[in-house]
Enzyme design. Structure first.
Site, short mmCIF file in Angstrom:
data_model
loop_
_atom_site.label_atom_id
_atom_site.label_comp_id
_atom_site.label_asym_id
_atom_site.label_seq_id
_atom_site.Cartn_x
_atom_site.Cartn_y
_atom_site.Cartn_z
N THR A 119 -10.29 0.37 -5.14
CA THR A 119 -10.07 -1.02 -4.73
C THR A 119 -11.09 -1.35 -3.65
O THR A 119 -11.83 -0.48 -3.17
CB THR A 119 -8.66 -1.21 -4.16
OG1 THR A 119 -8.60 -0.61 -2.86
CG2 THR A 119 -7.60 -0.59 -5.06
N LYS A 169 6.96 -1.48 11.44
CA LYS A 169 8.18 -1.58 12.24
C LYS A 169 9.41 -1.31 11.37
O LYS A 169 9.52 -1.81 10.25
CB LYS A 169 8.28 -2.96 12.88
CG LYS A 169 7.17 -3.24 13.90
CD LYS A 169 7.32 -4.60 14.54
CE LYS A 169 6.20 -4.84 15.56
NZ LYS A 169 6.32 -6.17 16.21
N GLU A 181 -10.18 0.58 -0.57
CA GLU A 181 -10.47 2.00 -0.74
C GLU A 181 -11.94 2.29 -0.48
O GLU A 181 -12.29 3.28 0.18
CB GLU A 181 -10.07 2.44 -2.14
CG GLU A 181 -10.18 3.92 -2.38
CD GLU A 181 -9.61 4.32 -3.73
OE1 GLU A 181 -9.72 5.50 -4.08
OE2 GLU A 181 -9.04 3.45 -4.42
N ASP A 231 0.62 -3.62 2.44
CA ASP A 231 0.93 -3.74 3.86
C ASP A 231 1.97 -2.67 4.22
O ASP A 231 3.02 -2.60 3.61
CB ASP A 231 1.50 -5.14 4.15
CG ASP A 231 1.59 -5.45 5.63
OD1 ASP A 231 1.83 -4.51 6.42
OD2 ASP A 231 1.43 -6.63 6.00
#
Length: 215
Positions: free
Chosen positions: A191, A122, A194, A118
């Site tokens: 993955t 922010k 990916e 992730d």
């Protein structure tokens, strides 16, 4: 990422105690005994559905792999893959990466994989990024001297942030790729994310960061 609730997943995981290690703190400093050999130990933080580690385990039987994933509804797929393929050198921890220090002894690990984590875009969430200085310190204590982090992402902003984070920590950068699938890098194992992103023509960013010397 929205997670599909699988209320049955915990029961299924409990049926595979040799694949999902339920009491990892009891194996701290003794993971080689659990695997039954002296092979290097590589971990993947945020292992997801386990495609990467499953294929890595098959391709490299001389390495012991441990995937860390806190979401039960996600890791169940990884467990099923390892069980169905009868892969003995891959284990999983259904635990939070924040607590790695409770499960591994200083210098017990050889490599850390971080794949498509992730990005937490922010600024106020920067400390949650798995390549933030706080996590780099954590990995540093657990890796052997000159241990490595292998990092892949589709997010350019996270990649740039991570390169800066690695460099600021004093790590050496190797095999930096701004478009992995158009590079000459060999032996790449994809993955799930990916495969999805590259099929859409998106760039995959990759690098290897080596610690100057573990603490």
């Amino acid at each position: 990422m929205r997670l599909r609730n699988k209320p049955w997943a915990q029961d299924e995981i409990s049926k595979e105690p040799t694949i999902v290690i339920g009491n990892p703190e009891q194996h701290k400093g003794q993971w080689k005994e659990l695997f039954g050999n002296n092979n290097p130990i590589h971990i993947e933080v945020g292992t997801g559905k386990g495609q990467f580690l499953t294929k890595m385990g098959q391709a490299h039987p001389e390495i012991n792999y441990i995937g860390v994933e806190k979401y039960t509804s996600v890791i169940i797929t990884a467990v099923e893959r390892v069980r169905d393929e009868n892969i003995s050198n891959v284990k999983f921890l259904n635990k939070d990466v924040l607590n790695l220090g409770e499960y591994f002894e200083k210098g017990e690990l050889d490599r850390v994989y971080i794949n498509f984590t992730d990005p937490w875009p922010k600024a106020r969430h920067a400390k949650r990024r798995l390549t933030h200085e706080g996590f780099l310190k954590l990995y540093d204590t657990l890796l052997k001297p000159y241990g490595e982090i292998h990092f892949k992402t589709d997010n350019q902003g996270l990649f740039e942030y991570s390169l800066h984070s690695f460099s600021k920590y004093g790590m050496t950068l190797n095999n930096v790729s701004l478009d992995l699938h158009k590079s000459n890098f060999e032996g790449n194992i994809m993955t799930e994310y990916e495969e999805k992103f590259s099929a859409k023509g998106m760039r995959i960013y990759r690098c290897e960061a080596v610690y100057a010397n573990s603490q």
